[in-house]
Write a protein that holds these residues in place. Structure first.
Motif, PDB file in Angstrom:
ATOM      1  N   TRP A 278       3.883   2.273   5.737  1.00  0.00           N
ATOM      2  CA  TRP A 278       2.612   2.420   4.553  1.00  0.00           C
ATOM      3  C   TRP A 278       3.022   2.724   3.546  1.00  0.00           C
ATOM      4  O   TRP A 278       1.662   2.647   2.258  1.00  0.00           O
ATOM      5  CB  TRP A 278       1.849   3.569   5.443  1.00  0.00           C
ATOM      6  CG  TRP A 278       1.616   2.891   6.581  1.00  0.00           C
ATOM      7  CD1 TRP A 278       1.541   1.760   7.735  1.00  0.00           C
ATOM      8  CD2 TRP A 278       0.255   3.817   8.072  1.00  0.00           C
ATOM      9  NE1 TRP A 278       0.692   1.568   8.581  1.00  0.00           N
ATOM     10  CE2 TRP A 278       0.306   3.077   8.672  1.00  0.00           C
ATOM     11  CE3 TRP A 278      -0.040   4.893   7.436  1.00  0.00           C
ATOM     12  CZ2 TRP A 278      -0.201   3.249   9.805  1.00  0.00           C
ATOM     13  CZ3 TRP A 278      -0.111   5.457   9.582  1.00  0.00           C
ATOM     14  CH2 TRP A 278      -0.867   4.832  10.114  1.00  0.00           C
ATOM     15  N   GLY A 279       3.830   3.796   2.874  1.00  0.00           N
ATOM     16  CA  GLY A 279       3.843   4.063   0.870  1.00  0.00           C
ATOM     17  C   GLY A 279       3.901   2.672   0.657  1.00  0.00           C
ATOM     18  O   GLY A 279       3.137   2.726  -0.198  1.00  0.00           O
ATOM     19  N   ILE A 280       5.097   1.876   0.937  1.00  0.00           N
ATOM     20  CA  ILE A 280       5.046   0.660   0.344  1.00  0.00           C
ATOM     21  C   ILE A 280       3.669   0.159  -0.120  1.00  0.00           C
ATOM     22  O   ILE A 280       3.629  -0.794  -0.878  1.00  0.00           O
ATOM     23  CB  ILE A 280       6.623   0.187   0.148  1.00  0.00           C
ATOM     24  CG1 ILE A 280       7.469   0.736   0.820  1.00  0.00           C
ATOM     25  CG2 ILE A 280       6.520  -0.963   0.285  1.00  0.00           C
ATOM     26  CD1 ILE A 280       9.009   0.829   0.777  1.00  0.00           C
ATOM     27  N   PHE A 281       3.394  -0.424   1.404  1.00  0.00           N
ATOM     28  CA  PHE A 281       2.381  -0.830   1.419  1.00  0.00           C
ATOM     29  C   PHE A 281       0.927  -0.055   0.505  1.00  0.00           C
ATOM     30  O   PHE A 281       0.202  -1.656   0.190  1.00  0.00           O
ATOM     31  CB  PHE A 281       1.387  -1.538   2.707  1.00  0.00           C
ATOM     32  CG  PHE A 281       2.175  -2.143   3.334  1.00  0.00           C
ATOM     33  CD1 PHE A 281       3.697  -2.960   3.269  1.00  0.00           C
ATOM     34  CD2 PHE A 281       2.300  -1.350   4.845  1.00  0.00           C
ATOM     35  CE1 PHE A 281       4.534  -3.308   4.032  1.00  0.00           C
ATOM     36  CE2 PHE A 281       2.903  -2.349   5.779  1.00  0.00           C
ATOM     37  CZ  PHE A 281       3.858  -3.114   5.714  1.00  0.00           C
ATOM     38  N   ALA A 282       0.723   0.603   0.947  1.00  0.00           N
ATOM     39  CA  ALA A 282      -0.053   1.260  -0.916  1.00  0.00           C
ATOM     40  C   ALA A 282       0.225   1.519  -1.972  1.00  0.00           C
ATOM     41  O   ALA A 282      -0.526   1.105  -3.125  1.00  0.00           O
ATOM     42  CB  ALA A 282      -0.144   3.051  -0.038  1.00  0.00           C
TER      43      ALA A 282
ATOM     44  N   PRO B  26      -0.551  -6.956   3.405  1.00  0.00           N
ATOM     45  CA  PRO B  26      -0.361  -5.400   3.557  1.00  0.00           C
ATOM     46  C   PRO B  26      -1.676  -4.540   4.731  1.00  0.00           C
ATOM     47  O   PRO B  26      -2.063  -3.617   5.239  1.00  0.00           O
ATOM     48  CB  PRO B  26      -0.278  -4.778   2.258  1.00  0.00           C
ATOM     49  CG  PRO B  26       0.294  -5.831   1.344  1.00  0.00           C
ATOM     50  CD  PRO B  26      -0.567  -6.916   1.998  1.00  0.00           C
ATOM     51  N   CYS B  27      -2.771  -4.877   4.325  1.00  0.00           N
ATOM     52  CA  CYS B  27      -3.825  -4.559   4.636  1.00  0.00           C
ATOM     53  C   CYS B  27      -3.982  -5.238   6.121  1.00  0.00           C
ATOM     54  O   CYS B  27      -4.992  -4.137   7.093  1.00  0.00           O
ATOM     55  CB  CYS B  27      -5.523  -5.190   4.289  1.00  0.00           C
ATOM     56  SG  CYS B  27      -5.175  -4.533   2.422  1.00  0.00           S
ATOM     57  N   LEU B  28      -3.337  -6.298   5.854  1.00  0.00           N
ATOM     58  CA  LEU B  28      -3.424  -6.555   7.992  1.00  0.00           C
ATOM     59  C   LEU B  28      -2.279  -5.271   8.471  1.00  0.00           C
ATOM     60  O   LEU B  28      -2.492  -5.236  10.298  1.00  0.00           O
ATOM     61  CB  LEU B  28      -2.724  -7.684   8.395  1.00  0.00           C
ATOM     62  CG  LEU B  28      -3.884  -9.173   7.784  1.00  0.00           C
ATOM     63  CD1 LEU B  28      -3.768 -10.605   7.654  1.00  0.00           C
ATOM     64  CD2 LEU B  28      -4.805  -8.705   8.615  1.00  0.00           C
ATOM     65  N   ASP B  29      -1.394  -5.390   7.692  1.00  0.00           N
ATOM     66  CA  ASP B  29      -0.054  -4.608   8.489  1.00  0.00           C
ATOM     67  C   ASP B  29      -0.557  -3.325   8.744  1.00  0.00           C
ATOM     68  O   ASP B  29       0.200  -2.323   9.544  1.00  0.00           O
ATOM     69  CB  ASP B  29       1.289  -4.430   7.078  1.00  0.00           C
ATOM     70  CG  ASP B  29       2.160  -6.343   7.216  1.00  0.00           C
ATOM     71  OD1 ASP B  29       1.909  -6.423   8.201  1.00  0.00           O
ATOM     72  OD2 ASP B  29       2.717  -6.350   6.148  1.00  0.00           O
TER      73      ASP B  29
ATOM     74  N   CYS C 258      10.280   3.506  15.256  1.00  0.00           N
ATOM     75  CA  CYS C 258       9.051   2.929  14.979  1.00  0.00           C
ATOM     76  C   CYS C 258       7.995   3.404  14.258  1.00  0.00           C
ATOM     77  O   CYS C 258       7.769   3.738  12.846  1.00  0.00           O
ATOM     78  CB  CYS C 258       8.462   2.457  15.757  1.00  0.00           C
ATOM     79  SG  CYS C 258       6.581   1.547  15.493  1.00  0.00           S
ATOM     80  N   LEU C 259       8.542   5.383  14.426  1.00  0.00           N
ATOM     81  CA  LEU C 259       7.376   6.197  13.712  1.00  0.00           C
ATOM     82  C   LEU C 259       8.101   6.474  12.172  1.00  0.00           C
ATOM     83  O   LEU C 259       7.651   6.517  10.734  1.00  0.00           O
ATOM     84  CB  LEU C 259       7.055   7.475  14.247  1.00  0.00           C
ATOM     85  CG  LEU C 259       6.713   7.924  15.383  1.00  0.00           C
ATOM     86  CD1 LEU C 259       7.122   9.112  16.439  1.00  0.00           C
ATOM     87  CD2 LEU C 259       5.642   7.297  15.510  1.00  0.00           C
ATOM     88  N   TYR C 260       8.967   6.282  12.031  1.00  0.00           N
ATOM     89  CA  TYR C 260      10.036   6.488  10.988  1.00  0.00           C
ATOM     90  C   TYR C 260       9.516   5.068   9.851  1.00  0.00           C
ATOM     91  O   TYR C 260       9.280   5.010   8.938  1.00  0.00           O
ATOM     92  CB  TYR C 260      11.354   6.543  10.992  1.00  0.00           C
ATOM     93  CG  TYR C 260      12.296   6.164   9.621  1.00  0.00           C
ATOM     94  CD1 TYR C 260      12.310   7.217   8.170  1.00  0.00           C
ATOM     95  CD2 TYR C 260      12.896   5.461   8.734  1.00  0.00           C
ATOM     96  CE1 TYR C 260      12.961   7.079   7.484  1.00  0.00           C
ATOM     97  CE2 TYR C 260      13.534   4.859   8.219  1.00  0.00           C
ATOM     98  CZ  TYR C 260      14.033   5.776   7.174  1.00  0.00           C
ATOM     99  OH  TYR C 260      14.370   6.185   5.755  1.00  0.00           O
ATOM    100  N   GLU C 261       9.711   3.512  10.376  1.00  0.00           N
ATOM    101  CA  GLU C 261       9.404   2.412   9.742  1.00  0.00           C
ATOM    102  C   GLU C 261       8.194   2.262   9.324  1.00  0.00           C
ATOM    103  O   GLU C 261       7.755   1.366   8.007  1.00  0.00           O
ATOM    104  CB  GLU C 261      10.202   1.795  10.358  1.00  0.00           C
ATOM    105  CG  GLU C 261      11.657   1.336  10.736  1.00  0.00           C
ATOM    106  CD  GLU C 261      12.023   0.348  11.804  1.00  0.00           C
ATOM    107  OE1 GLU C 261      10.961  -0.607  12.329  1.00  0.00           O
ATOM    108  OE2 GLU C 261      13.130   0.002  11.926  1.00  0.00           O
TER     109      GLU C 261
END
Length: 233
Positions: free
Chosen positions: A169-173, A138-141, A161-164
């Motif tokens: 980013w919320g899920i990665f956090a 997730p840090c790489l993403d 793209c902006l929506y995704e």
């Protein structure tokens, strides 16, 4: 008439047994044996219980279930961008390893069995590695997810793209926070499990004294030659 010395006779005879027939009681020399003995079976288990494996195992299972749920949140949502976390399926196979590690930790905390602690040690190490992977990807993403308008053929793709990206980013956090917690818990359990396994492998020399049919424990002593009982007349 001859007079007998009754005092001499009484001196030579005591309790009806002539003095010549008396003998001293056999003197038994204590026998010392050095018997190596393994540590008590419950001792290594008590060391493992210091890690609170039941409570931490439950936390690991709950964290893994949340990670699977977030993995389903990523499922099928990325159509115009590439995501390492999504394509590697780390949210599923990593969470599976964590669930197994948590289940073994709970079982090893209930049952005093060395093989369960060894299995817990192995799976917590693997779970630590999978959690570390779940932190790195997730840090790489975070660094690779960018929406640049010239890279898209239409404005609709750019808005997608902006929506995704915002959703990812919320899920990665959340994934980074969960994996950090799982990594710390697995590392703590593995440390105490390793101490328990090493403690069981050590031998504790225990010395015993055999005296008149009784056994006395006197603690560790260097080996001494066994002395045979001696009898004096």
């Amino acid at each position: 008439m001859a007079l007998h010395d009754t005092s001499a006779t009484n001196g030579n005879v005591e309790n009806g047994i002539p003095a010549s027939s008396q003998m001293t009681a056999p003197q038994v020399v204590p026998q010392t044996q050095n018997v190596p003995q393994k540590a008590e079976p419950a001792l290594y288990h008590q060391t493992f219980l210091r890690a609170k494996p039941k409570a931490l195992g439950i936390v690991l299972i709950i964290s893994a279930l949340l990670q699977i749920g977030l993995g389903f949140g990523l499922w099928g949502e990325f159509t115009v961008i590439y995501c390492y976390t999504y394509d590697s399926f780390v949210s599923f196979w990593g969470a599976t390893i964590v669930i197994i590690a948590g289940s073994l930790s709970i079982t090893a905390g209930k049952i005093k069995k060395l093989s369960l602690i060894q299995a817990t040690l192995a799976f917590t190490i693997m779970a630590s590695v999978s959690s570390l992977v779940g932190i790195v990807l997730p840090c790489l993403d975070y660094g690779s997810l960018h929406c640049i308008p010239p890279n898209f053929g239409s404005s609709q793709d750019y808005e997608t793209c902006l929506y995704e990206k915002d959703k990812a980013w919320g899920i990665f956090a959340c994934l980074i926070a969960i994996n950090l917690q799982s990594f710390g818990i697995c590392l703590a359990i593995a440390v105490f499990a390793c101490q328990a396994v090493n403690q069981n492998g050590t031998n504790v020399p225990q010395a015993f004294i055999l005296q008149n049919g009784a056994v006395f424990s006197v603690g560790p002593q260097p080996f001494q030659a066994t002395a045979s009982p001696t009898t004096t007349l």
